[in-house]
Design a protein around this motif. Structure first.
Motif, PDB file in Angstrom:
ATOM      1  N   HIS A 129      15.283 -38.567  -3.109  1.00  0.00           N
ATOM      2  CA  HIS A 129      14.869 -37.978  -1.836  1.00  0.00           C
ATOM      3  C   HIS A 129      16.008 -37.119  -1.300  1.00  0.00           C
ATOM      4  O   HIS A 129      17.104 -37.609  -1.069  1.00  0.00           O
ATOM      5  CB  HIS A 129      14.520 -39.073  -0.840  1.00  0.00           C
TER       6      HIS A 129
ATOM      7  N   LEU B 275      11.721 -29.290  -4.727  1.00  0.00           N
ATOM      8  CA  LEU B 275      10.420 -29.928  -4.969  1.00  0.00           C
ATOM      9  C   LEU B 275       9.967 -29.748  -6.411  1.00  0.00           C
ATOM     10  O   LEU B 275       9.440 -30.681  -7.028  1.00  0.00           O
ATOM     11  CB  LEU B 275       9.380 -29.369  -4.004  1.00  0.00           C
TER      12      LEU B 275
ATOM     13  N   ASP C 155      11.707 -35.571  -3.779  1.00  0.00           N
ATOM     14  CA  ASP C 155      11.059 -35.489  -2.482  1.00  0.00           C
ATOM     15  C   ASP C 155      12.036 -34.818  -1.523  1.00  0.00           C
ATOM     16  O   ASP C 155      13.249 -34.869  -1.726  1.00  0.00           O
ATOM     17  CB  ASP C 155      10.706 -36.882  -1.970  1.00  0.00           C
TER      18      ASP C 155
ATOM     19  N   ALA D 137       5.411 -34.466  -5.607  1.00  0.00           N
ATOM     20  CA  ALA D 137       6.622 -34.519  -4.785  1.00  0.00           C
ATOM     21  C   ALA D 137       6.211 -34.503  -3.314  1.00  0.00           C
ATOM     22  O   ALA D 137       5.216 -33.900  -2.948  1.00  0.00           O
ATOM     23  CB  ALA D 137       7.534 -33.333  -5.097  1.00  0.00           C
ATOM     24  N   ARG D 138       6.977 -35.202  -2.492  1.00  0.00           N
ATOM     25  CA  ARG D 138       6.639 -35.298  -1.076  1.00  0.00           C
ATOM     26  C   ARG D 138       7.559 -34.423  -0.242  1.00  0.00           C
ATOM     27  O   ARG D 138       8.756 -34.341  -0.504  1.00  0.00           O
ATOM     28  CB  ARG D 138       6.763 -36.749  -0.596  1.00  0.00           C
TER      29      ARG D 138
ATOM     30  N   THR E 216       3.230 -37.374   3.336  1.00  0.00           N
ATOM     31  CA  THR E 216       3.677 -36.060   2.890  1.00  0.00           C
ATOM     32  C   THR E 216       2.928 -34.985   3.670  1.00  0.00           C
ATOM     33  O   THR E 216       1.841 -35.211   4.192  1.00  0.00           O
ATOM     34  CB  THR E 216       3.481 -35.868   1.370  1.00  0.00           C
TER      35      THR E 216
END
Length: 105
Positions: A2, A33, A38, A68-69, A95
């Motif tokens: 992250h 991303l 994330d 991906a968030r 997300t």
């Protein structure tokens, strides 16, 4: 993984701020991303007329780079930003959100 992208300043006018973000930060956000990480973007607080471009940015990046968030936080209080970013890092179903932190900072 992250990642956190913190942007300290943007222009006051909404269109100018959106253009500056696109010009200076969008490529980096997309690369993060696309690499599978994330991402939480932290933007400075702004007037109400910035909400549309910020929501669209969060929503469109989330759609383009799933799984991906991506989420966006707006505010200036470091404790609130940190707590929100920590929450988002641990919330696998969240997300595409734009979160404005309280203006009572």
């Amino acid at each position: 993984m992250h990642e956190l992208l913190r942007i300290e300043t943007l222009p006051n006018e909404a269109l100018d701020a959106a253009a500056a973000f696109t010009r200076e930060y969008l490529t980096s956000a997309r690369e993060t991303l696309a690499g599978g990480a994330d991402l939480t973007i932290v933007l400075p607080g702004a007037p109400y007329d910035h909400r549309d471009w910020r929501r669209a940015l969060a929503r469109d990046l989330a759609r383009a780079h799933a799984p991906a968030r991506i989420n966006i936080i707006a505010g200036s209080d470091d404790l609130r930003i940190s707590a929100t970013a920590d929450y988002l890092a641990k919330a696998p179903g969240v997300t595409g959100q734009y979160l404005e932190l309280s203006r009572d900072e």
